[in-house]
Design an enzyme around this catalytic site. Structure first.
Site, PDB file in Angstrom:
ATOM      1  N   SER A  50      -7.827  -0.748  -7.923  1.00 50.21           N
ATOM      2  CA  SER A  50      -8.285  -0.875  -9.301  1.00 50.21           C
ATOM      3  C   SER A  50      -8.972  -2.231  -9.516  1.00 50.21           C
ATOM      4  O   SER A  50      -9.900  -2.560  -8.789  1.00 50.21           O
ATOM      5  CB  SER A  50      -7.094  -0.666 -10.252  1.00 50.21           C
ATOM      6  OG  SER A  50      -7.539  -0.418 -11.565  1.00 50.21           O
ATOM      7  N   ASP A 162      -8.253   6.209 -10.472  1.00 54.14           N
ATOM      8  CA  ASP A 162      -7.621   4.911 -10.233  1.00 54.14           C
ATOM      9  C   ASP A 162      -6.593   4.952  -9.095  1.00 54.14           C
ATOM     10  O   ASP A 162      -5.709   5.806  -9.054  1.00 54.14           O
ATOM     11  CB  ASP A 162      -6.933   4.473 -11.526  1.00 54.14           C
ATOM     12  CG  ASP A 162      -6.586   3.002 -11.554  1.00 54.14           C
ATOM     13  OD1 ASP A 162      -5.828   2.551 -10.682  1.00 54.14           O
ATOM     14  OD2 ASP A 162      -7.075   2.294 -12.456  1.00 54.14           O
TER      15      ASP A 162
END
Length: 291
Positions: A50, A162
């Site tokens: 991320s 993510d």
């Protein structure tokens, strides 16, 4: 730091940096990088999840901590996404790719000065995906695509979201890439209670944080050093406190520098001796490591 000569023998342990997810809190990664640089701690490879992939990718691509800080102090959420009409999310993150192309010295994995891996999640299989080749902007965008808020990112027909869903601290990935010593930076495992969410963005982020907290001991297994900046009071969407978080990252890294230096000292049985080169991965655009 110049790109490592593939034929150069390293007479010390190979040091890997694992940068975790945490949205705006990822600004603390910049402070950690600066303190490691200042103390001449070598970084031989980086794995990022991320926002950790955004900061780690910037450093691997050739930006200095000062240059990354300059970006962190001016970036806004509008730079990374725009509202879209979609059944899969509220925001399209194509702007993330555009931002990276405009600010990174190189935009292909093959051009990075040190090996780099960006972690995402295949939303259909639930498996971890590690990008190590091809487009940096696309891989980082996929790694940062928070479900529901951002639409999934299509890569070779697969829907990527993510990387925090499968582990927000990619220490195991750094180990897979060849690290002997792993420095993990955790900016998202806050103690309860955590700040009250103010909108959907923070609800989703703190949900990921809670999920991560339940597995944090497992995620630390491959880490030799864990750096935890004290930023629990900062909301995950609050970019206005970037400077404060960078300073917290510096302070946290400074506390562990002596331990890292001890690990890098010559051992009684001799030095680690390895031929350092980029790891050989499956040549697919994305590499599955949980199969």
């Amino acid at each position: 730091m110049a790109k490592t000569d593939n034929k150069k023998e390293i007479a010390r342990p190979v040091v890997g940096l694992a940068l975790g997810g945490g949205m705006a809190r990822g600004c603390a990664h910049v402070g950690v990088l600066r303190e490691l640089d200042k103390n001449e701690i070598p970084i031989d490879l980086i794995a990022g999840t991320s926002v950790g992939s955004l900061i780690g990718g910037a450093y691997a691509a050739g930006l200095t901590p000062d240059q990354i800080e300059a970006i962190a102090l001016k970036i806004s959420w509008n730079d990374l996404g725009r509202v879209t009409i979609s059944r899969l999310g509220f925001y399209d993150s194509k702007r993330t790719e555009d931002f990276i192309r405009a600010n990174f010295p190189v935009t292909e994995f093959e051009g990075t000065r040190i090996p780099f891996g960006a972690v995402a999640t295949d939303i259909q299989t639930g498996k971890m995906v590690v990008f190590t080749e091809g487009s940096l902007p696309l891989a980082i965008r996929a790694s940062c695509a928070m479900p529901i808020f951002y639409t999934p990112v299509l890569v070779n027909g697969r829907m990527m979201v993510d990387g925090g869903l499968v582990g927000h601290i990619p220490a195991s990935v750094a180990r897979m890439m060849g690290a002997d010593i792993i420095i993990a930076v955790d900016v998202n495992s806050q103690h309860l209670p955590i700040p009250q969410p103010t909108h959907l963005f923070t609800v989703m982020s703190q949900a990921l944080s809670i999920m991560g907290r339940s597995t944090v001991s497992y995620l630390y297994t491959d880490a030799d050093i864990v750096v935890r900046p004290q930023i629990e009071h900062v909301r995950p969407d609050d970019l206005s406190k970037a400077r404060e978080m960078i300073a917290a990252g510096e302070e946290a890294a400074l506390r562990v520098v002596p331990n890292i230096k001890k690990m890098l000292e010559p051992r009684k049985q001799g030095f680690f001796k390895r031929i350092f080169s980029k790891p050989e991965y499956d040549k697919r655009r994305v590499t599955m490591i949980n199969e």
